[in-house]
Design a protein around this motif. Sequence first.
Motif, mmCIF file in Angstrom:
data_model
loop_
_atom_site.group_PDB
_atom_site.id
_atom_site.type_symbol
_atom_site.label_atom_id
_atom_site.label_comp_id
_atom_site.label_asym_id
_atom_site.label_seq_id
_atom_site.Cartn_x
_atom_site.Cartn_y
_atom_site.Cartn_z
ATOM 1 N N THR A 1 31.739 -74.760 14.180
ATOM 2 C CA THR A 1 30.833 -75.774 13.047
ATOM 3 C C THR A 1 30.598 -77.249 13.800
ATOM 4 N N ASN A 2 28.491 -77.115 13.006
ATOM 5 C CA ASN A 2 28.859 -78.516 13.051
ATOM 6 C C ASN A 2 28.386 -79.376 14.807
ATOM 7 N N SER B 1 35.347 -79.627 19.122
ATOM 8 C CA SER B 1 34.642 -78.420 19.427
ATOM 9 C C SER B 1 35.022 -77.579 20.229
ATOM 10 N N ARG C 1 31.481 -83.849 1.136
ATOM 11 C CA ARG C 1 30.112 -83.326 2.419
ATOM 12 C C ARG C 1 29.084 -84.538 1.786
ATOM 13 N N LEU D 1 29.271 -88.748 10.361
ATOM 14 C CA LEU D 1 28.100 -87.986 11.941
ATOM 15 C C LEU D 1 27.068 -89.713 12.181
ATOM 16 N N ASP E 1 30.311 -79.761 21.491
ATOM 17 C CA ASP E 1 29.862 -81.166 20.559
ATOM 18 C C ASP E 1 30.298 -82.099 21.595
ATOM 19 N N SER F 1 23.232 -71.749 10.146
ATOM 20 C CA SER F 1 24.413 -71.624 10.565
ATOM 21 C C SER F 1 25.361 -70.955 9.551
ATOM 22 N N THR G 1 35.658 -83.890 10.281
ATOM 23 C CA THR G 1 33.963 -82.826 9.641
ATOM 24 C C THR G 1 34.219 -81.823 8.417
ATOM 25 N N GLU G 2 35.730 -81.525 7.968
ATOM 26 C CA GLU G 2 36.356 -80.752 7.428
ATOM 27 C C GLU G 2 36.966 -80.698 6.529
ATOM 28 N N LEU H 1 29.655 -86.853 4.621
ATOM 29 C CA LEU H 1 29.083 -86.794 6.289
ATOM 30 C C LEU H 1 27.690 -87.444 6.703
#
Length: 375
Positions: free
Chosen positions: A175-176, A91, A238, A245, A84, A57, A233-234, A241
């Motif tokens: 993303t994600n 998303s 990190r 999640l 998602d 990704s 998430t952005e 996360l």
Amino acid sequence: MTEQQQSETAISCAGCGVRLQTANQEEAGYIPENAAQRDPVICQRCFRIKHYNEASSVAVDQDDFLKLLGSIGSTNSLVVHIVDLYDFEGSLIAGLQRFVGNNPVLLVVNKIDLLPKGMNMNRIRNWVQKQAKAQGLRTIDIVLCSAKRNMGFEHVIEALERHRGGRDVYVVGATNVGKSTLINRLIRDYSDMERELTTSRYPGTTLDAVNIPLEDGKSIIDTPGIVYTSRMTEVVPRSFLGALLPDKPIKPLVYQLNEKQTLFIGSLVRFDFVEGERQSFTLYISNALNVHRTKLERADELYDNHKGELLGAPTLEELASIPEWTRHSLRVKQGEKQDIFISGLGWIQANGMRGALLDVYAPKGVKVLLRDSMI
């Protein structure tokens, strides 16, 4: 070959044409420094697809992504939009329909494995259809799946075969959302990797997609993921996360709240029940997050003294890089079952149908809204 052409060849991927770089593994065009002497030189994403049948990704900013989307409208293609389910509104690509023109859109809803066990999938599918229509998206079909748990993927393949009609397939998503996991399954199940990767260049931008050849001469076009900064998430580091999640089915948390009570979701979000009759609220969030209840009158002091500690993660160090809170005042209508959706975190269901005035504090820029209840 001219000197300029030699220069362009040296900095562009021979597989997809994207500009090569060695600084960031998560951005398009990444190549390890020790691979720069290969001939031909291809980016890591193309290398993994070509040699391991596996896509990684990568992400691009919104402007570059919109340029890429704008080129799809002039093609005759099937567009597969992966979203998602856990972060549906966060998303879904806003305005996708006007970019892809008359091309049909297959909506693949990933991560159904995160829903509590025993959910009625027909009800979930109907909810998705209603929400997508409200966002102006016309879908030719909707498929629910979990790429990670291998649930429902046969329905994705069936839908592709039913709707593709000998056309190219563009795969788009934020993303994600699990896009690379689904692409990897498509490569293994649906592609002839004996052929070379081909370049797909679009006028007006250096961003390029990767063409994954199909047996009939057409391609699956894997586009980079768009980064939406309105998702939790952005905005979190990190390191956080893993807690944010969920990776297994959510266990809903039910709280009976009186007026003037507050819930802290870790040190990340504050939920105030400002006005209304006593009623229950159900939290659909990662079970790795701590939830703390207190009186509204004590909430400010409690947060100031115990954020990152008693209230739970993020830690004080992690909080330092997260934007300050913004307050969102929401009113749940009497007689309606609604979700308070917080992009990238999950949602809180107002169960009482008695109406309520709520304040939600979330990092600045994170999308917070009311919607019809999913469950």
